[in-house]
Motif scaffolding. Sequence first.
Motif, PDB file in Angstrom:
ATOM      1  N   PRO A 245      35.863 -74.972 -41.742  1.00 48.02           N
ATOM      2  CA  PRO A 245      34.498 -75.362 -41.395  1.00 48.02           C
ATOM      3  C   PRO A 245      34.153 -74.929 -39.967  1.00 48.02           C
ATOM      4  N   LYS A 246      32.911 -74.524 -39.789  1.00 51.61           N
ATOM      5  CA  LYS A 246      32.370 -74.152 -38.463  1.00 51.61           C
ATOM      6  C   LYS A 246      32.857 -72.792 -37.957  1.00 51.61           C
ATOM      7  N   SER A 247      33.254 -71.953 -38.905  1.00 56.31           N
ATOM      8  CA  SER A 247      33.694 -70.602 -38.533  1.00 56.31           C
ATOM      9  C   SER A 247      32.623 -69.564 -38.797  1.00 56.31           C
ATOM     10  N   GLY A 248      31.462 -69.998 -39.317  1.00 59.23           N
ATOM     11  CA  GLY A 248      30.417 -69.031 -39.642  1.00 59.23           C
ATOM     12  C   GLY A 248      30.151 -68.936 -41.141  1.00 59.23           C
ATOM     13  N   THR A 249      30.473 -69.996 -41.865  1.00 58.20           N
ATOM     14  CA  THR A 249      30.293 -70.015 -43.321  1.00 58.20           C
ATOM     15  C   THR A 249      28.835 -69.759 -43.710  1.00 58.20           C
ATOM     16  N   THR A 250      27.916 -70.465 -43.051  1.00 57.05           N
ATOM     17  CA  THR A 250      26.497 -70.375 -43.395  1.00 57.05           C
ATOM     18  C   THR A 250      26.009 -68.932 -43.221  1.00 57.05           C
ATOM     19  N   TRP A 251      26.385 -68.345 -42.121  1.00 58.34           N
ATOM     20  CA  TRP A 251      25.993 -66.968 -41.792  1.00 58.34           C
ATOM     21  C   TRP A 251      26.534 -65.980 -42.822  1.00 58.34           C
TER      22      TRP A 251
ATOM     23  N   CYS B  86      37.352 -66.055 -39.628  1.00 56.97           N
ATOM     24  CA  CYS B  86      37.887 -67.009 -38.662  1.00 56.97           C
ATOM     25  C   CYS B  86      37.089 -66.898 -37.366  1.00 56.97           C
ATOM     26  N   ARG B  87      37.313 -67.839 -36.468  1.00 53.90           N
ATOM     27  CA  ARG B  87      36.520 -67.902 -35.241  1.00 53.90           C
ATOM     28  C   ARG B  87      37.405 -68.413 -34.118  1.00 53.90           C
ATOM     29  N   ASP B  88      37.075 -68.015 -32.903  1.00 54.97           N
ATOM     30  CA  ASP B  88      37.775 -68.526 -31.725  1.00 54.97           C
ATOM     31  C   ASP B  88      37.876 -70.049 -31.846  1.00 54.97           C
TER      32      ASP B  88
ATOM     33  N   VAL C 164      34.290 -76.975 -30.627  1.00 55.37           N
ATOM     34  CA  VAL C 164      33.034 -77.460 -30.037  1.00 55.37           C
ATOM     35  C   VAL C 164      31.981 -77.586 -31.146  1.00 55.37           C
ATOM     36  N   SER C 165      31.921 -76.571 -31.995  1.00 50.67           N
ATOM     37  CA  SER C 165      30.949 -76.586 -33.083  1.00 50.67           C
ATOM     38  C   SER C 165      31.222 -77.756 -34.044  1.00 50.67           C
ATOM     39  N   ALA C 166      32.504 -77.975 -34.362  1.00 51.14           N
ATOM     40  CA  ALA C 166      32.866 -79.054 -35.293  1.00 51.14           C
ATOM     41  C   ALA C 166      32.525 -80.419 -34.701  1.00 51.14           C
TER      42      ALA C 166
ATOM     43  N   LYS D 223      36.447 -61.639 -38.278  1.00 51.83           N
ATOM     44  CA  LYS D 223      36.297 -62.598 -37.184  1.00 51.83           C
ATOM     45  C   LYS D 223      34.819 -62.751 -36.851  1.00 51.83           C
ATOM     46  N   TYR D 224      34.410 -63.971 -36.625  1.00 52.45           N
ATOM     47  CA  TYR D 224      33.010 -64.278 -36.263  1.00 52.45           C
ATOM     48  C   TYR D 224      32.567 -63.385 -35.112  1.00 52.45           C
ATOM     49  N   GLU D 225      33.405 -63.290 -34.095  1.00 47.96           N
ATOM     50  CA  GLU D 225      33.038 -62.549 -32.877  1.00 47.96           C
ATOM     51  C   GLU D 225      32.840 -61.067 -33.179  1.00 47.96           C
TER      52      GLU D 225
ATOM     53  N   LEU E  10      17.564 -60.408 -41.300  1.00 51.16           N
ATOM     54  CA  LEU E  10      17.229 -61.535 -42.178  1.00 51.16           C
ATOM     55  C   LEU E  10      18.232 -62.681 -42.008  1.00 51.16           C
ATOM     56  N   CYS E  11      19.514 -62.321 -41.854  1.00 53.47           N
ATOM     57  CA  CYS E  11      20.577 -63.330 -41.807  1.00 53.47           C
ATOM     58  C   CYS E  11      20.890 -63.797 -40.386  1.00 53.47           C
ATOM     59  N   SER E  12      20.148 -63.299 -39.410  1.00 51.78           N
ATOM     60  CA  SER E  12      20.487 -63.638 -38.028  1.00 51.78           C
ATOM     61  C   SER E  12      20.196 -65.103 -37.736  1.00 51.78           C
TER      62      SER E  12
ATOM     63  N   PHE F  43      22.829 -75.152 -38.026  1.00 48.75           N
ATOM     64  CA  PHE F  43      22.352 -74.181 -37.030  1.00 48.75           C
ATOM     65  C   PHE F  43      22.298 -74.872 -35.685  1.00 48.75           C
ATOM     66  N   ARG F  44      23.126 -74.450 -34.766  1.00 47.56           N
ATOM     67  CA  ARG F  44      23.104 -75.082 -33.447  1.00 47.56           C
ATOM     68  C   ARG F  44      22.755 -74.028 -32.413  1.00 47.56           C
ATOM     69  N   LYS F  45      23.731 -73.175 -32.037  1.00 47.36           N
ATOM     70  CA  LYS F  45      23.454 -72.110 -31.066  1.00 47.36           C
ATOM     71  C   LYS F  45      23.758 -70.725 -31.619  1.00 47.36           C
ATOM     72  N   GLY F  46      24.835 -70.648 -32.402  1.00 49.13           N
ATOM     73  CA  GLY F  46      25.217 -69.359 -32.972  1.00 49.13           C
ATOM     74  C   GLY F  46      25.623 -68.339 -31.920  1.00 49.13           C
ATOM     75  N   LYS F  47      26.348 -68.809 -30.897  1.00 47.84           N
ATOM     76  CA  LYS F  47      26.747 -67.912 -29.807  1.00 47.84           C
ATOM     77  C   LYS F  47      28.274 -67.832 -29.710  1.00 47.84           C
TER      78      LYS F  47
HETATM   79  P1  A3P Z   1      27.647 -73.306 -33.235  1.00 50.14           P
HETATM   80  O1  A3P Z   1      27.815 -74.778 -33.437  1.00 50.14           O
HETATM   81  O2  A3P Z   1      28.630 -72.739 -32.262  1.00 50.14           O
HETATM   82  O3  A3P Z   1      26.250 -72.923 -32.919  1.00 50.14           O
HETATM   83  P2  A3P Z   1      29.559 -73.088 -40.518  1.00 50.14           P
HETATM   84  O4  A3P Z   1      28.439 -72.324 -41.108  1.00 50.14           O
HETATM   85  O5  A3P Z   1      30.909 -72.581 -40.909  1.00 50.14           O
HETATM   86  O6  A3P Z   1      29.382 -74.542 -40.715  1.00 50.14           O
HETATM   87  O7  A3P Z   1      29.503 -72.795 -38.947  1.00 50.14           O
HETATM   88  C1  A3P Z   1      28.428 -73.247 -38.174  1.00 50.14           C
HETATM   89  C2  A3P Z   1      28.379 -72.406 -36.922  1.00 50.14           C
HETATM   90  O8  A3P Z   1      27.810 -71.137 -37.221  1.00 50.14           O
HETATM   91  C3  A3P Z   1      27.460 -73.041 -35.887  1.00 50.14           C
HETATM   92  O9  A3P Z   1      27.983 -72.599 -34.630  1.00 50.14           O
HETATM   93  C4  A3P Z   1      26.147 -72.386 -36.227  1.00 50.14           C
HETATM   94  O10 A3P Z   1      25.189 -72.448 -35.200  1.00 50.14           O
HETATM   95  C5  A3P Z   1      26.607 -70.958 -36.483  1.00 50.14           C
HETATM   96  N1  A3P Z   1      25.648 -70.207 -37.294  1.00 50.14           N
HETATM   97  C6  A3P Z   1      24.848 -70.658 -38.295  1.00 50.14           C
HETATM   98  N2  A3P Z   1      24.099 -69.669 -38.769  1.00 50.14           N
HETATM   99  C7  A3P Z   1      24.396 -68.568 -38.059  1.00 50.14           C
HETATM  100  C8  A3P Z   1      23.919 -67.221 -38.093  1.00 50.14           C
HETATM  101  N3  A3P Z   1      22.979 -66.856 -38.944  1.00 50.14           N
HETATM  102  N4  A3P Z   1      24.462 -66.348 -37.228  1.00 50.14           N
HETATM  103  C9  A3P Z   1      25.413 -66.729 -36.354  1.00 50.14           C
HETATM  104  N5  A3P Z   1      25.907 -67.995 -36.273  1.00 50.14           N
HETATM  105  C10 A3P Z   1      25.403 -68.894 -37.113  1.00 50.14           C
END
Ligand code: A3P
Length: 330
Positions: free
Chosen positions: A68-74, A152-154, A160-162, A227-229, A266-268, A295-299
């Motif tokens: 969780p929180k590795s960029g699944t949604t993206w 995977c993600r740093d 922090v995201s979790a 990798k997310y990065e 579109l997916c950004s 969606f929090r910061k996505g950075k």
């Molecule tokens: P942050 O909390 O660092 O912003 P997951 O989708 O695995 O739950 O991960 C959520 C993390 O992915 C959050 O990170 C979220 O903001 C970021 N995220 C969501 N949508 C994104 C997108 N379209 N591009 C890049 N990062 C995204």
Amino acid sequence: AEDQAPKLLQQYNDLISTLPLEEGWQPVSLRKYKGVWLPGHEIFLRGIFAIQSHFKSRPTDILLATLPKSGTTWLKALIFATMTRSQYSFADHPLLSLNPHNCVHSLEELWAIGQPSKIEALPSPRLLNTHMPYSVLPDAIRASDCRIIYVCRDPKDRVVSAWQFTSSWHRSKKATGEMMPTTEALSLATAVEMVCQGNSPFGPDWDHVLEYWRESLRQPENVLFLKYEEVMEESVANAKRLAEFMGCPFSLEEEKEGVVEKIITLCSFDKLSKLEVNQNGDQASVFRVPNSCYFRKGKVGDWRNHLSPEMARRLDGIMDEKLRGSGPTL
Ligand code: A3P
């Protein structure tokens, strides 16, 4: 889970009561199953057990696997938009009105709510996601020819995201009265400590990463390790890799027309996070997490704004120790 025979239900509940319990990751309790800390909701665990023996895989299945929180949604958005690109126009795309979690379903969440038939009903190739480690995937998947995309993600950004996700979900539950106002929220220090001890959701994290990493080396045509990065830094190259891996490479014509870039835009984060459905909708998850929590910061590197230097060193140190020599650099 409701239609499971009472005897099976009893068996599952008996099994759950024997599993070690961890209550530090508030407000989610965790249960250890096959060496992994899974969210302890009973319907969720019963779903995981049922998947083990009843999931029917198809060789064309594509499974997105993440902690969780590795960029699944993206990545859900990216694989969905890529796979279905001939069906939809960018002006009127499903991702403009549906959260990515409603476009690519979670294997374990659909089983948890007793709707595996939704998975059966999906046309091939099916796109699904899981947070399960490779070792907990059903044999039906591991023995099949289906393709797995791992992201995977740093770990510093991930923790922090979790922590932020858990806190905002927690706040929203308190606001709707679904949670006692006195329930403690997860602190960042606790989150870091629990990740370092291997006691976080779907952890230990290093085992999760290592298992998929090894499979990506052992069967590169079936497991893609991202990798997310890197996806952030080299979006075009990685979008092309994804398309090729999924068996639907971009044609030269598509590349010339800028289809790859259109999918990436579109997916950004900027595009998706501003949509009404992702700001105010809340139907995406079994756990009824508001869509905005995804969606929090996505950075990359936001950990610098939250973690103390000691926390960062401790996390890096543990991951380095566990992955060195046999895993990827994170
Ligand atoms: P942050 O909390 O660092 O912003 P997951 O989708 O695995 O739950 O991960 C959520 C993390 O992915 C959050 O990170 C979220 O903001 C970021 N995220 C969501 N949508 C994104 C997108 N379209 N591009 C890049 N990062 C995204």
